[in-house]
Design a protein around this motif. Structure first.
Motif, PDB file in Angstrom:
ATOM      1  N   TYR A  36       0.830  -1.207   0.000  1.00  0.00           N
ATOM      2  CA  TYR A  36       0.000   0.000   0.000  1.00  0.00           C
ATOM      3  C   TYR A  36       0.866   1.259   0.000  1.00  0.00           C
ATOM      4  O   TYR A  36       0.680   2.164  -0.827  1.00  0.00           O
ATOM      5  N   VAL A  37       1.823   1.325   0.929  1.00  0.00           N
ATOM      6  CA  VAL A  37       2.644   2.531   1.059  1.00  0.00           C
ATOM      7  C   VAL A  37       3.484   2.758  -0.195  1.00  0.00           C
ATOM      8  O   VAL A  37       3.562   3.887  -0.705  1.00  0.00           O
ATOM      9  N   MET A  38       4.077   1.709  -0.726  1.00  0.00           N
ATOM     10  CA  MET A  38       4.953   1.881  -1.892  1.00  0.00           C
ATOM     11  C   MET A  38       4.163   2.307  -3.124  1.00  0.00           C
ATOM     12  O   MET A  38       4.623   3.151  -3.915  1.00  0.00           O
ATOM     13  N   ASN A  39       2.982   1.751  -3.317  1.00  0.00           N
ATOM     14  CA  ASN A  39       2.149   2.173  -4.445  1.00  0.00           C
ATOM     15  C   ASN A  39       1.657   3.608  -4.258  1.00  0.00           C
ATOM     16  O   ASN A  39       1.591   4.382  -5.219  1.00  0.00           O
ATOM     17  N   TYR A  40       1.358   3.961  -3.019  1.00  0.00           N
ATOM     18  CA  TYR A  40       0.941   5.320  -2.690  1.00  0.00           C
ATOM     19  C   TYR A  40       2.049   6.314  -3.063  1.00  0.00           C
ATOM     20  O   TYR A  40       1.803   7.334  -3.723  1.00  0.00           O
ATOM     21  N   LEU A  41       3.266   6.002  -2.649  1.00  0.00           N
ATOM     22  CA  LEU A  41       4.388   6.914  -2.923  1.00  0.00           C
ATOM     23  C   LEU A  41       4.689   7.000  -4.421  1.00  0.00           C
ATOM     24  O   LEU A  41       5.031   8.064  -4.935  1.00  0.00           O
ATOM     25  N   LYS A  42       4.570   5.868  -5.101  1.00  0.00           N
ATOM     26  CA  LYS A  42       4.833   5.857  -6.545  1.00  0.00           C
ATOM     27  C   LYS A  42       3.905   6.834  -7.267  1.00  0.00           C
ATOM     28  O   LYS A  42       4.354   7.621  -8.124  1.00  0.00           O
ATOM     29  N   TYR A  43       2.626   6.808  -6.918  1.00  0.00           N
ATOM     30  CA  TYR A  43       1.674   7.685  -7.596  1.00  0.00           C
ATOM     31  C   TYR A  43       1.866   9.146  -7.207  1.00  0.00           C
ATOM     32  O   TYR A  43       1.758  10.040  -8.054  1.00  0.00           O
ATOM     33  N   THR A  44       2.158   9.413  -5.942  1.00  0.00           N
ATOM     34  CA  THR A  44       2.354  10.811  -5.534  1.00  0.00           C
ATOM     35  C   THR A  44       3.601  11.404  -6.174  1.00  0.00           C
ATOM     36  O   THR A  44       3.634  12.596  -6.497  1.00  0.00           O
ATOM     37  N   CYS A  45       4.617  10.581  -6.392  1.00  0.00           N
ATOM     38  CA  CYS A  45       5.862  11.085  -6.980  1.00  0.00           C
ATOM     39  C   CYS A  45       5.704  11.491  -8.445  1.00  0.00           C
ATOM     40  O   CYS A  45       6.572  12.167  -9.003  1.00  0.00           O
ATOM     41  N   GLU A  46       4.620  11.073  -9.058  1.00  0.00           N
ATOM     42  CA  GLU A  46       4.350  11.534 -10.420  1.00  0.00           C
ATOM     43  C   GLU A  46       4.037  13.030 -10.441  1.00  0.00           C
ATOM     44  O   GLU A  46       4.070  13.668 -11.488  1.00  0.00           O
ATOM     45  N   PHE A  47       3.748  13.587  -9.249  1.00  0.00           N
ATOM     46  CA  PHE A  47       3.477  15.026  -9.123  1.00  0.00           C
ATOM     47  C   PHE A  47       4.545  15.670  -8.234  1.00  0.00           C
ATOM     48  O   PHE A  47       4.259  16.596  -7.483  1.00  0.00           O
TER      49      PHE A  47
END
Length: 261
Positions: A36-47
Motif C-alpha cells: 500500500y505505502v509503496m504504491n501510494y508513494l509511486k503515484y504521488t511522486c508523479e506530481f
C-alpha cells in the motif's frame, strides 16, 4: 489545497504508526502495508515538482534548503522500516523474521528503482542503505539456519581420534543431519520468496556453502558403513538430493524428504 496535501501525508504517517498487526503474514511474505505505502508513494511522486512547491510553502520544519517533499518521503520510508522491524518480531523463528525483512526490503527497493520519479526523490544514498540492510538480513538468515547444519558436518577432532573413525559418533551425526534437513525442508519449503532473483540468490548462497561440506563429509565417512541396509539407514541423502531440497525452499509449499522421494 496545499495544507490538505500536507495533512494527507500526516495521516499516512499516522496510519503506518497505527498499523500494529498482531498476526504475522504467513510464510514471511510481503506485508499488505508495504504494498500500500509503496504504491501510494509511486503515484504521488508523479506530481513531485508540484508537491515540492507545496511542502516548501507549508513545511513543518527546517529542511536546510533541501527538497522538503524528498525529506517527507524519507520520513515515510523510515517509519515503514521501523514498522516492519516490529512486525518481524511476531515470528517465533529468527530465520523467518529475516526472510520477512528481506522480502519487504527487496519489494521496497524494486518499487523505487522501477519508478524514476521516486528514485530521484529518495536518491542513491537511500538505495545503498537499503541494499546494506538486505545483505545483513541475508547473513542473519544464513547464520540462524545453516551454521548449525554446518557444525554437524565438521569433525572437530571428535569423529576421528588418532586416525580411527568413531563410528557411533559418525552414526549420530548422520542422524542429526538427516533430521535437521527434514525439518528445514518441511518448514522453509512453506516460506515465501516471491521475487525470483532473491529466491535464486538465497538458494545459490545456501548450496555454495552446504553442498560441498556435505559431499566432503560423505567422502570422508561413508565408507565407515557396510554396504546395504546399514548404509541406507544412515546415509539418506546424496549430494544431488541435498541440491534438490535446497531448490524446493521458499516455494510456499510445505513438504518433507519422505514425500519428496
Amino acid at each position: 489545497m496545499g495544507e490538505s496535501a500536507v495533512s494527507i501525508f500526516c495521516e499516512l504517517e499516522s496510519s503506518i504508526r497505527a498499523d500494529a498487526g498482531r498476526q504475522p503474514v504467513p510464510g514471511g511474505a510481503v506485508h499488505p502495508l508495504t504494498r500500500y505505502v509503496m504504491n501510494y508513494l509511486k503515484y504521488t511522486c508523479e506530481f513531485n515538482s508540484t508537491l515540492e512547491q507545496v511542502f516548501r510553502q507549508h513545511r513543518r520544519r527546517d529542511d536546510d534548503g533541501g527538497n522538503p517533499f524528498a525529506a517527507q518521503l524519507t520520513d515515510v520510508m523510515e517509519l515503514l522500516n521501523t514498522n516492519l522491524e516490529g512486525k518481524s518480531r511476531l515470528y517465533k523463528d529468527p530465520a523467518l523474521s529475516n526472510i520477512f525483512l528481506m522480502n519487504n526490503g527487496r519489494y521496497m527497493l524494486q518499487k523505487i528503482r522501477g519508478s524514476p520519479e521516486t528514485n530521484a526523490m529518495l536518491g542513491e544514498t537511500w538505495a545503498r542503505k537499503q541494499s546494506t540492510n538486505l545483505r545483513q538480513y541475508h547473513k542473519n538468515y544464513q547464520r540462524e539456519t545453516w551454521n548449525r547444519v554446518l557444525t554437524l558436518l565438521r569433525d572437530d577432532r571428535v569423529l576421528t581420534v588418532k586416525g580411527h573413525v568413531q563410528k557411533p559418533l559418525v552414526k549420530e551425526r548422520f542422524k542429526q543431519f538427516n533430521s535437521a534437513m527434514d525439518e528445514i525442508h518441511k518448514t522453509q519449503g512453506a516460506w515465501v520468496v516471491s521475487d525470483e532473483q532473491l529466491q535464486s540468490e538465497l538458494r545459490v548462497s545456501i548450496a555454495a556453502v552446504v553442498v560441498p561440506a556435505y559431499r566432503s563429509f560423505l567422502g570422508r565417512f561413508a565408507q565407515s558403513f557396510s554396504a546395504g541396509r546399514q548404509s541406507e539407514k544412515y546415509i539418506k541423502l546424496s549430494g544431488e538430493d541435498l541440491e534438490g531440497i535446497i531448490e524446493d525452499l521458499f516455494d510456499g509449499n510445505p513438504s518433507s524428504m519422505s514425500r519428496r522421494r
